[in-house]
Design a protein around this motif. Sequence first.
Motif, short mmCIF file in Angstrom:
data_model
loop_
_atom_site.label_atom_id
_atom_site.label_comp_id
_atom_site.label_asym_id
_atom_site.label_seq_id
_atom_site.Cartn_x
_atom_site.Cartn_y
_atom_site.Cartn_z
N GLU A 112 0.82 -1.21 0.00
CA GLU A 112 0.00 0.00 0.00
C GLU A 112 0.86 1.26 0.00
O GLU A 112 0.48 2.27 -0.60
N MET A 113 2.01 1.24 0.65
CA MET A 113 2.89 2.41 0.61
C MET A 113 3.51 2.57 -0.78
O MET A 113 3.61 3.67 -1.30
N ARG A 114 3.94 1.46 -1.37
CA ARG A 114 4.57 1.51 -2.69
C ARG A 114 3.60 2.09 -3.72
O ARG A 114 4.00 2.85 -4.61
N ALA A 115 2.32 1.76 -3.61
CA ALA A 115 1.33 2.23 -4.59
C ALA A 115 1.05 3.72 -4.43
O ALA A 115 0.49 4.33 -5.33
N GLY A 116 1.43 4.30 -3.28
CA GLY A 116 1.31 5.75 -3.12
C GLY A 116 -0.04 6.25 -2.67
O GLY A 116 -0.21 7.44 -2.41
N PHE A 117 -1.05 5.35 -2.59
CA PHE A 117 -2.40 5.76 -2.20
C PHE A 117 -2.60 5.67 -0.68
O PHE A 117 -3.66 5.99 -0.18
N GLY A 118 -1.59 5.21 0.05
CA GLY A 118 -1.67 5.18 1.51
C GLY A 118 -2.35 3.93 2.04
O GLY A 118 -2.65 2.99 1.30
N PHE A 119 -2.60 3.94 3.36
CA PHE A 119 -3.05 2.74 4.06
C PHE A 119 -4.56 2.55 3.97
O PHE A 119 -5.32 3.48 4.19
N LEU A 120 -4.99 1.34 3.70
CA LEU A 120 -6.42 1.01 3.71
C LEU A 120 -6.58 -0.35 4.41
O LEU A 120 -6.94 -0.41 5.57
N GLN A 121 -6.21 -1.42 3.73
CA GLN A 121 -6.28 -2.74 4.37
C GLN A 121 -5.28 -2.83 5.53
O GLN A 121 -5.49 -3.60 6.47
N THR A 122 -4.20 -2.06 5.47
CA THR A 122 -3.16 -2.10 6.50
C THR A 122 -3.65 -1.60 7.85
O THR A 122 -3.09 -1.97 8.89
N LYS A 123 -4.68 -0.74 7.84
CA LYS A 123 -5.09 -0.08 9.08
C LYS A 123 -6.55 -0.39 9.41
O LYS A 123 -7.46 0.35 9.03
N PRO A 124 -6.80 -1.51 10.11
CA PRO A 124 -8.17 -1.80 10.57
C PRO A 124 -8.57 -0.81 11.66
O PRO A 124 -7.84 0.15 11.92
N SER A 125 -9.68 -1.06 12.30
CA SER A 125 -10.24 -0.14 13.28
C SER A 125 -9.27 0.20 14.41
O SER A 125 -8.67 -0.69 15.01
N THR A 126 -9.16 1.47 14.72
CA THR A 126 -8.28 1.98 15.76
C THR A 126 -9.01 1.94 17.10
O THR A 126 -10.22 2.10 17.16
N ALA A 127 -8.23 1.73 18.18
CA ALA A 127 -8.84 1.64 19.53
C ALA A 127 -8.39 2.81 20.40
O ALA A 127 -7.33 3.40 20.16
N PHE A 128 -9.21 3.10 21.41
CA PHE A 128 -8.94 4.26 22.28
C PHE A 128 -9.06 3.87 23.75
O PHE A 128 -9.93 3.07 24.12
N ALA A 129 -8.23 4.48 24.59
CA ALA A 129 -8.41 4.39 26.04
C ALA A 129 -9.76 5.02 26.40
O ALA A 129 -10.28 5.85 25.65
N PRO A 130 -10.35 4.65 27.56
CA PRO A 130 -11.74 5.02 27.81
C PRO A 130 -11.99 6.50 28.05
O PRO A 130 -13.11 6.97 27.83
N VAL A 131 -10.99 7.25 28.51
CA VAL A 131 -11.25 8.60 29.00
C VAL A 131 -10.57 9.65 28.12
O VAL A 131 -9.36 9.59 27.88
N ALA A 132 -11.36 10.60 27.64
CA ALA A 132 -10.84 11.77 26.93
C ALA A 132 -10.79 12.91 27.92
O ALA A 132 -11.74 13.09 28.71
N ILE A 133 -9.71 13.68 27.91
CA ILE A 133 -9.53 14.70 28.96
C ILE A 133 -9.22 16.06 28.34
O ILE A 133 -8.63 16.15 27.26
N THR A 134 -9.65 17.11 29.04
CA THR A 134 -9.24 18.45 28.60
C THR A 134 -7.75 18.61 28.94
O THR A 134 -7.26 18.04 29.93
N PRO A 135 -7.02 19.41 28.12
CA PRO A 135 -5.57 19.51 28.31
C PRO A 135 -5.16 19.96 29.71
O PRO A 135 -4.12 19.52 30.22
N ASP A 136 -5.98 20.80 30.36
CA ASP A 136 -5.60 21.31 31.69
C ASP A 136 -5.47 20.19 32.72
O ASP A 136 -4.81 20.36 33.75
N GLU A 137 -6.08 19.04 32.46
CA GLU A 137 -6.00 17.91 33.40
C GLU A 137 -4.56 17.42 33.57
O GLU A 137 -4.24 16.75 34.55
N LEU A 138 -3.70 17.71 32.59
CA LEU A 138 -2.31 17.24 32.67
C LEU A 138 -1.39 18.27 33.31
O LEU A 138 -0.20 17.98 33.52
N GLY A 139 -1.91 19.46 33.61
CA GLY A 139 -1.05 20.49 34.21
C GLY A 139 0.16 20.73 33.32
O GLY A 139 0.02 20.89 32.11
N ALA A 140 1.34 20.71 33.93
CA ALA A 140 2.58 21.02 33.19
C ALA A 140 2.97 19.90 32.23
O ALA A 140 3.90 20.08 31.42
#
Lengths: 325, 325
Positions: free
Chosen positions: B181-209
């Motif tokens: 898929e990289m050689r063909a230049g059209f990018g990833f399709l079959q290479t990249k199945p469904s992506t997974a996420f950790a359960p909690v999305a946070i506002t940036p201020d939650e990380l402080g510094a």
Amino acid sequence: MKFATYHDGSRDGQLWVVSRDLTRAMPATGIAPSLLSAIEDWDRVSQPLASLYGRLNAGEEPFATRFEPHRCLAPLPRAPQWLDASAFLNHGRLMDKAFDNPPNPEFETIPLIYQGASDDFRGPLADVEFPDDALFIDMEGEFGVILSDVPMGTTAEQATAHIRLLVQINDWSLRALGPREMRAGFGFLQTKPSTAFAPVAITPDELGAHWENGRVKLSLHVEINAREVGRARGDEMHFSFSELIAHCACTRRLTAGTIIGSGTVSNADRAAGSSCISEIRVIELLDQGAARTPFLTWGDRVWMEARMPDGFAPFGIIDQSVVRA
Amino acid sequence: MKFATYHDGSRDGQLWVVSRDLTRAMPATGIAPSLLSAIEDWDRVSQPLASLYGRLNAGEEPFATRFEPHRCLAPLPRAPQWLDASAFLNHGRLMDKAFDNPPNPEFETIPLIYQGASDDFRGPLADVEFPDDALFIDMEGEFGVILSDVPMGTTAEQATAHIRLLVQINDWSLRALGPREMRAGFGFLQTKPSTAFAPVAITPDELGAHWENGRVKLSLHVEINAREVGRARGDEMHFSFSELIAHCACTRRLTAGTIIGSGTVSNADRAAGSSCISEIRVIELLDQGAARTPFLTWGDRVWMEARMPDGFAPFGIIDQSVVRA
């Protein structure tokens, strides 16, 4: 059935059913608020929608109004997914020849498909904004399909049943950015701004015998500034839409509302012209030694219309002007 | 603020606010039905959400319940757009060296970003189905940002204000399909199945510094079958999230809910290990002459957890098993 989406301030727009001859329309919001919601809930809503469509065609809907394309967004103003193929191999052969690309042994057996942006599609008559006309602004006339939920591992034979609607597409492209993004192997991002759609999405039966073997067998008329540059037919699509779906669903499921595009409609017969400027320029380069047709600039106007043999345009018309952002 | 999305049968799931320490949660459905609707309507809903979050943290919500990660989908089970970068250049340098790739003159100046599928994300504890374990099943531990609407031409300086939430990501990959898929230049399709996420999305201020200069400055702990293989830090991200946003918005606007990923978190210090198997194998190849660590197979378990200096995991935990489709 024929559907359009009117602008109502929401991100998914308002679903309208359009009469077979594209003269009259009725809001379908009592059945489904948006086309995406209808596609997601097709088994429940397709019969009520078909009834409304039947009454509209029979002149039995007294509150139907004139169909107004200028109120239309793309049928799906945003979609869960947009996958665009390059399934007309004549186009690929011309590009490979002009740019002296190395031979691709899978050219005829594995379709080329990129994952495009689906968050922000353009309507049929919307001006299209670009940041710079030095980026080689180009169009690509295409056909496409809108799908129901497709399980992982669906075969081409099974895939046909997942095609809910057909659409006509203008895949806007910035050619100056293409070579770098292709060379890097990560595919198109800056090269492919928002894609545009003709106003009307139709069920495949609306085309009768012109929807066959997973291909839209119509001619796609393309004009730049009122000069016809293309009238290529969909018949020469090498990979059928069913084969494209199977390729995309090989390692993952596709959710309802996924759109798959054919890539630039292109025919071996030079008399058919071209559906994108890049192909016009490559033919000029091969046949005449130099590309003469310029890419688009501010104020240029692109017209696209797929026609039945009697001249009727079942998807309506794309008519867009290029403007500075 | 901290948010999670509980499964409720709908495609976008149900928005819950989670307490700072991830012990308690309250449905936010009276304010916004889903996280996507909240992001789209942020100016109206962020203050009521902040009030609910404050009461939850203060123990003033008598009907709050225990936070239940097993009920969680991805914070956005589907998103308008998913753009994944490769912003940790140490990872790219290792890959280029191992595969003897030609030098890329723009390596340090133009980010590599691909358009990924955003129609069907996986939750933090969901088994992940693949059709075949001969496809070199791999993970990629990443950080990401969820955006508000971003106008075309937004600069990196302006972009930071469009970052609404931070997320932690496992970008599942099928490495056997990547080279074609990289050689063909059209990018990833079959290479990249469904992506997974950790359960909690946070506002940036939650990380402080630990959120600084558009980077998540935490260590990302990665385990395969309970063996730690990575503890790389986000500090070494070459392009900031703000720079990635500006790159993506160069030729088009991005709509609210767009997610941008950092790519595999990777550090120059070999003691930090790796956040994907492909990088582990490349280091083995370069340092020991042969890749020894196998790709994943049925039943293998991947654990990912970003940690604050005191060991607290602000995004919760990704803990997934690989299963046959």
